[in-house]
Design a protein around this motif. Structure first.
Motif, short mmCIF file in Angstrom:
data_model
loop_
_atom_site.label_atom_id
_atom_site.label_comp_id
_atom_site.label_asym_id
_atom_site.label_seq_id
_atom_site.Cartn_x
_atom_site.Cartn_y
_atom_site.Cartn_z
N VAL A 69 29.02 -31.82 16.54
CA VAL A 69 29.85 -32.84 17.21
C VAL A 69 28.99 -33.50 18.28
CG1 VAL A 69 31.93 -33.23 18.57
CG2 VAL A 69 31.89 -31.44 16.80
N GLY A 71 28.76 -35.97 21.46
CA GLY A 71 29.42 -36.74 22.51
C GLY A 71 28.45 -37.80 23.00
N GLY A 72 27.73 -37.48 24.08
CA GLY A 72 26.74 -38.43 24.62
C GLY A 72 25.34 -38.19 24.06
N GLY A 73 25.14 -37.11 23.30
CA GLY A 73 23.83 -36.82 22.71
C GLY A 73 22.77 -36.38 23.72
N HIS A 74 23.21 -35.92 24.90
CA HIS A 74 22.26 -35.57 25.96
C HIS A 74 21.82 -34.11 25.94
CE1 HIS A 74 21.71 -38.44 29.51
NE2 HIS A 74 21.91 -39.16 28.44
N ASN A 75 22.44 -33.32 25.11
CA ASN A 75 22.22 -31.87 25.22
C ASN A 75 20.74 -31.50 25.15
OD1 ASN A 75 22.13 -28.99 23.71
ND2 ASN A 75 23.80 -29.16 25.16
N LEU A 90 31.16 -39.18 18.24
CA LEU A 90 32.35 -39.69 18.94
C LEU A 90 32.06 -40.92 19.79
CD1 LEU A 90 33.66 -36.22 20.22
CD2 LEU A 90 34.32 -37.42 18.13
N GLY A 130 27.85 -35.04 36.71
CA GLY A 130 26.44 -34.76 36.95
C GLY A 130 25.73 -35.86 37.72
N VAL A 131 24.40 -35.87 37.62
CA VAL A 131 23.61 -36.79 38.44
C VAL A 131 22.97 -37.93 37.62
CG1 VAL A 131 23.15 -34.94 40.10
CG2 VAL A 131 21.47 -35.43 38.30
N GLY A 136 26.94 -37.59 28.36
CA GLY A 136 28.26 -37.61 27.72
C GLY A 136 29.29 -36.82 28.51
N GLY A 139 30.18 -33.04 26.29
CA GLY A 139 29.37 -31.84 26.44
C GLY A 139 29.37 -31.33 27.87
N VAL A 146 28.15 -29.66 36.90
CA VAL A 146 27.73 -29.51 38.30
C VAL A 146 27.13 -30.83 38.79
CG1 VAL A 146 27.24 -27.07 37.96
CG2 VAL A 146 25.37 -28.69 37.75
N VAL A 197 37.18 -32.33 21.06
CA VAL A 197 38.07 -32.91 22.07
C VAL A 197 38.01 -34.43 21.93
CG1 VAL A 197 38.50 -33.21 24.53
CG2 VAL A 197 37.87 -30.96 23.63
N TYR A 411 23.62 -21.63 33.43
CA TYR A 411 24.59 -22.66 33.05
C TYR A 411 24.26 -23.06 31.62
CZ TYR A 411 26.64 -27.41 33.21
OH TYR A 411 27.34 -28.56 32.95
N ASN A 413 24.83 -25.51 29.80
CA ASN A 413 24.40 -26.89 29.53
C ASN A 413 22.97 -27.17 29.94
OD1 ASN A 413 26.64 -27.86 28.25
ND2 ASN A 413 27.53 -28.82 30.05
N VAL A 449 27.44 -25.31 16.08
CA VAL A 449 26.25 -25.96 16.63
C VAL A 449 26.53 -26.19 18.12
CG1 VAL A 449 24.66 -27.91 16.43
CG2 VAL A 449 25.82 -27.03 14.39
C1 LIG Z 1 19.00 -36.17 32.06
C2 LIG Z 1 20.09 -35.16 32.09
C3 LIG Z 1 20.72 -34.89 33.28
C4 LIG Z 1 21.75 -33.94 33.33
N1 LIG Z 1 22.36 -33.68 34.51
C5 LIG Z 1 23.39 -32.82 34.55
C6 LIG Z 1 24.09 -32.59 35.75
O1 LIG Z 1 23.78 -33.17 36.79
N2 LIG Z 1 25.14 -31.74 35.75
C7 LIG Z 1 25.52 -31.09 34.61
O2 LIG Z 1 26.50 -30.35 34.67
N3 LIG Z 1 24.86 -31.26 33.46
C8 LIG Z 1 23.81 -32.11 33.40
N4 LIG Z 1 23.12 -32.28 32.24
C9 LIG Z 1 23.39 -31.39 31.11
C10 LIG Z 1 24.56 -31.88 30.29
O3 LIG Z 1 25.73 -31.34 30.83
C11 LIG Z 1 24.42 -31.40 28.85
O4 LIG Z 1 23.24 -31.94 28.32
C12 LIG Z 1 25.60 -31.76 27.99
O5 LIG Z 1 25.57 -30.99 26.81
C13 LIG Z 1 25.62 -33.22 27.64
O6 LIG Z 1 26.79 -33.58 26.98
P1 LIG Z 1 26.73 -34.68 25.83
O7 LIG Z 1 28.12 -34.93 25.39
O8 LIG Z 1 25.92 -35.83 26.26
O9 LIG Z 1 25.89 -33.88 24.77
P2 LIG Z 1 25.88 -33.78 23.17
O10 LIG Z 1 24.44 -33.55 22.84
O11 LIG Z 1 26.54 -34.92 22.52
O12 LIG Z 1 26.73 -32.48 22.90
C14 LIG Z 1 26.44 -31.26 23.52
C15 LIG Z 1 27.36 -30.14 23.05
O13 LIG Z 1 28.69 -30.45 23.43
C16 LIG Z 1 29.54 -30.54 22.30
N5 LIG Z 1 30.44 -31.68 22.48
C17 LIG Z 1 30.15 -32.89 23.03
N6 LIG Z 1 31.24 -33.66 23.09
C18 LIG Z 1 32.25 -32.93 22.56
C19 LIG Z 1 33.63 -33.16 22.36
N7 LIG Z 1 34.20 -34.31 22.72
N8 LIG Z 1 34.38 -32.18 21.78
C20 LIG Z 1 33.82 -31.01 21.42
N9 LIG Z 1 32.52 -30.72 21.61
C21 LIG Z 1 31.74 -31.67 22.18
C22 LIG Z 1 28.60 -30.74 21.14
O14 LIG Z 1 29.10 -30.24 19.95
C23 LIG Z 1 27.38 -29.96 21.55
O15 LIG Z 1 27.52 -28.60 21.24
C24 LIG Z 1 22.12 -33.24 32.15
C25 LIG Z 1 21.47 -33.53 30.95
C26 LIG Z 1 20.46 -34.48 30.92
C27 LIG Z 1 19.75 -34.74 29.64
#
Ligand SMILES: Cc1cc2nc3c(=O)[nH]c(=O)nc-3n(C[C@H](O)[C@H](O)[C@H](O)COP(=O)(O)OP(=O)(O)OC[C@H]3O[C@@H](n4cnc5c(N)ncnc54)[C@H](O)[C@@H]3O)c2cc1C
Length: 456
Positions: A69, A71-75, A90, A130-131, A136, A139, A146, A197, A411, A413, A449
């Motif tokens: 799944v 979300g923002g692809g930031h993981n 999404l 986050g910062v 996304g 995630g 935080v 979600v 943490y 994430n 995943v």
């Molecule tokens: C540059 C950078 C800065 C960051 N700074 C912070 C910070 O300040 N504070 C902090 O807390 N974290 C921070 N993070 C970490 C961030 O919380 C994680 O990378 C998080 O997983 C990003 O979410 P995403 O939706 O973009 O990721 P994705 O890669 O899209 O998904 C990550 C995980 O979440 C799941 N997921 C995403 N959306 C959903 C959904 N809607 N329903 C169910 N599952 C979902 C996915 O399946 C996957 O397992 C940072 C990351 C980066 C790259």
């Protein structure tokens, strides 16, 4: 093997796009934020609405496909994408709705945090996140969250009031404090383990213009500043947030004489009465920073301040830990690894998680480390894959040096793939309860995943 016909019918039943290997936009669609991740899914559904999510979950399950799944692809570890499976993307489910009466914000499951900051700001409301504003919501919010508002308003999970989600059997449920309480407990820190979600309801907190920005000192001051900071941030009022960082100064808008210089510093956010800002920062300014840019700043601007330095597609290698105390021996390691930052974008951040975060019980959500004071992360970052070995080695060595002074887990994430024991250590005594919820809602581990909670 999936038949052409089944795939065609699946595509036709979606309002969003079905992208497959060989399609013109396949390579663009499979890219995630971390350029080190290069995965090749069999197909990607860019869901247009909740119905598309249900159809995709059902199709993936019925055809025994690996599902990720996005979300923002930031993981960090690229957990929004997978090899040879189905990616439920999404990113088109991107809407916000603010209710000023109840001070709540409805957020589509594919939003980025900048969307929430923007929507809430017009009403003087904000959700702790986050910062970086391109991260996304999905995630970050499901894993913990935080950032700049943690000391005042808690983690992101402490501000989730309700979610709508699609479970492994394709059903759509609402989870909140009264409905599906076990699920509501689990999604506030348990990541994407329990379903997709599609919408979040967050509490909006009164935040508009902060007194915020960085104070930096040349790297040879790390010992002095870190020793001062470790005591200061644990005792100062919760209105003041400040994360400690080791970094190299990028280019503009920083003054030219600092470009390329290694420095230590703190990035602050004061959310108390703005007229108190000068007085609050007096003891910090007395430490004579070599650079400072602290002053009134709209909240969305603060959350987007570093976006420009960290565009999508860089190579990232991550390691993290929860920290309770920073003994002198750990300070000495930070001094050493700060001086050895391997590339200009590599950094170490220590995000304080005391204040309001400590006011929630350690079993009230899956976030077990309510007694930790910092979520620490060290990241080797560089645009050039040729430097991957260098950034990875620095990060691993730094982690190995600091881990003995950590609280144990991390943490989730901020972790890449570090194995099941590390996931367990990060949830501590909440892990078994998470397994029970997983057994009930996803017994076949369709959603795996992620930092996986394996059903028993
Ligand atoms: C540059 C950078 C800065 C960051 N700074 C912070 C910070 O300040 N504070 C902090 O807390 N974290 C921070 N993070 C970490 C961030 O919380 C994680 O990378 C998080 O997983 C990003 O979410 P995403 O939706 O973009 O990721 P994705 O890669 O899209 O998904 C990550 C995980 O979440 C799941 N997921 C995403 N959306 C959903 C959904 N809607 N329903 C169910 N599952 C979902 C996915 O399946 C996957 O397992 C940072 C990351 C980066 C790259």
């Amino acid at each position: 093997m999936l038949s052409e016909k089944a795939i065609q019918q699946f595509g036709e039943s979606l309002r969003g796009e079905l992208i497959q290997a060989g399609d013109q936009n396949y390579d663009e669609a499979r890219k995630v934020y971390n350029g080190m991740i290069d995965k090749r899914p069999q197909m990607i559904t860019r869901c247009f609405d909740v119905a598309d999510v249900i159809t995709s979950v059902n199709f993936g399950r019925e055809n025994n496909m690996l599902i990720s799944v996005r979300g923002g692809g930031h993981n960090a570890g690229g957990l929004g994408i997978c090899d040879n499976g189905l990616v439920i993307d999404l990113s088109q489910i991107r809407y916000t709705h603010v209710d000023p009466k109840s001070k709540t914000i409805h957020v589509g499951g594919g939003c980025q945090w900048g969307d929430v900051d923007h929507a809430g700001h017009a009403f003087g409301l904000a959700v702790p996140a986050g910062v970086i504003s391109t991260t996304g919501v999905g995630g970050l919010a499901l894993g913990g969250g935080v950032g700049y508002l943690s000391r005042k308003y808690g983690l992101t999970i402490d501000n989730i009031l309700e979610v709508d989600m699609i479970l492994a059997d394709g059903s759509c449920v609402t989870a909140n404090a009264k409905e599906n309480e076990d699920l509501f407990w689990a999604i506030r820190g348990g990541g994407g383990n329990f379903g997709v979600v599609t919408s979040f309801l967050f509490k909006g907190n009164p935040v508009h213009t902060n007194y915020a920005g960085p104070t930096l000192w040349h790297i040879e001051n790390t010992e002095r500043i870190l020793k001062w900071y470790r005591d200061f941030i644990l005792n100062v009022e919760d209105d003041l947030y400040g994360f400690f960082a080791l970094l190299t100064v990028p280019g503009p808008p920083f003054p030219e004489e600092l470009h390329g210089k290694k420095m230590c510093g703190v990035v602050w956010n004061y959310t108390g009465p703005i007229e108190n800002g000068e007085a609050i920062f007096k003891p910090i300014r007395d430490l004579k920073p070599d650079f400072e840019n602290v002053g009134p700043m709209p909240h969305p601007m603060l959350n987007a301040m570093f976006d420009v330095f960290y565009p999508t597609g860089l190579q990232w290698y991550w390691r993290a830990d929860f920290i309770k105390e920073i003994p002198d021996e750990a300070v000495a390691e930070h001094v050493k690894f700060g001086e050895a930052l391997p590339t200009p974008l590599s950094t170490m951040h220590m995000y304080p998680i005391n204040g309001a975060v400590h006011k929630v019980g350690k079993n009230d959500t899956p976030w077990a480390y309510r007694d930790a004071n910092w979520a620490q992360v060290m990241v080797g970052v560089d645009p050039d894959p040729a430097n991957n070995e260098k950034i990875t080695k620095w990060t691993k060595d730094y982690f190995d040096a600091i881990h003995p002074y950590s609280a144990g887990g991390a943490y989730i994430n901020f972790m890449m793939d570090e194995g099941q024991e590390r996931v367990k250590a990060s949830y501590k005594d909440n892990y078994d309860r998470l397994v029970k919820v997983k057994n009930k809602y996803d017994p076949n581990n369709l959603f795996r995943v992620n930092q996986n909670i394996k059903p028993s």
